[in-house]
Design a protein around this motif. Sequence first.
Motif, short mmCIF file in Angstrom:
data_model
loop_
_atom_site.label_atom_id
_atom_site.label_comp_id
_atom_site.label_asym_id
_atom_site.label_seq_id
_atom_site.Cartn_x
_atom_site.Cartn_y
_atom_site.Cartn_z
N LEU A 290 11.68 2.23 -3.13
CA LEU A 290 10.64 1.24 -3.41
C LEU A 290 9.88 1.63 -4.67
N VAL B 176 6.28 5.46 3.58
CA VAL B 176 7.31 4.52 3.14
C VAL B 176 6.90 3.89 1.81
N VAL B 177 5.65 3.42 1.75
CA VAL B 177 5.14 2.81 0.52
C VAL B 177 5.12 3.82 -0.62
N TRP C 263 3.16 3.83 7.79
CA TRP C 263 3.65 3.02 6.68
C TRP C 263 3.38 3.66 5.34
N SER D 187 13.22 -0.67 2.89
CA SER D 187 11.80 -0.63 3.25
C SER D 187 11.51 -1.49 4.47
N ASP E 199 9.06 7.24 0.33
CA ASP E 199 9.93 7.60 1.45
C ASP E 199 10.89 8.75 1.13
N ARG F 170 12.41 0.43 7.55
CA ARG F 170 11.49 1.53 7.80
C ARG F 170 10.15 1.02 8.33
N ARG G 265 16.33 -2.28 -2.12
CA ARG G 265 14.92 -1.92 -1.92
C ARG G 265 14.35 -2.67 -0.72
#
Length: 260
Positions: free
Chosen positions: A211, A197-198, A194, A169, A201, A172, A165
Amino acid sequence: MCTAFVSIEPGSAVPVLLLSVRDEYLGRRWLPPAHHWPEHPGLVGGLDLAAGGTWLAADPGRRTAACLLNGFGPLAPAETRLSRGRLPLTAVREGGVGHLDLTPYDPFHLVLAGPDGARVASWGDGRLVEHHLPTGLSVVLNDGLEGRAHSRTTSERIRAVMAARAAHSRARFEAEPRPEPGGAGTVEDAWGAWLPVVSGDGLAPDDDAALVQRRDFGDGRIWGSSSISLLALGPDRLRYDFGPAPVAAGEAAWRRVALG
């Protein structure tokens, strides 16, 4: 296996960014961030209905935030154990937890962030260790800052998931422009590239690198990511955006937390 990323750029208009993903058994009830504590009317955070505390607290007046992650190691004595959920409230109100008697608490890692930087306090095996975070992007796991706490998991499987994880992340985030969230604008405007991604993704929730996780262990309980918090801390601002997990980029479930 909660995960927190902290980005520190002293020359930025928003020097500190805190991104926190909370993992929990999904049957544990909670309420989204608000002013939940009448005895601390200025503090904002999500409310854990099981114990009355929080996993992340913010103090708009001091422009500080504290994020809690469970640690590994020997547990506190059952007859004197206290909930760790009060620690973020104490940290933002009193500037940390190092002055407390921590023996009634199970192991933890506490990120305390403000406009001038951030530090991590790690408690386990009867000792407290604090680290000030460097400029750049840092990750805090249940194994501590960059997975190097003195008290860590003995499970190779859990360690592998945390590492996957963190690595995915981090790569990225570092490949995209660092956001500088302003005091106005939508969540998408504030967090830019961002945010996807949070939000996961595009990875499946049972992918080790995801994540945002979700796992059914077959015991009648489902474990996974329950919420995502995004905070921007600067000399003139504290912005707090929040979404229940899973939440895709652009969904209306993202909301700006009212701090006033």
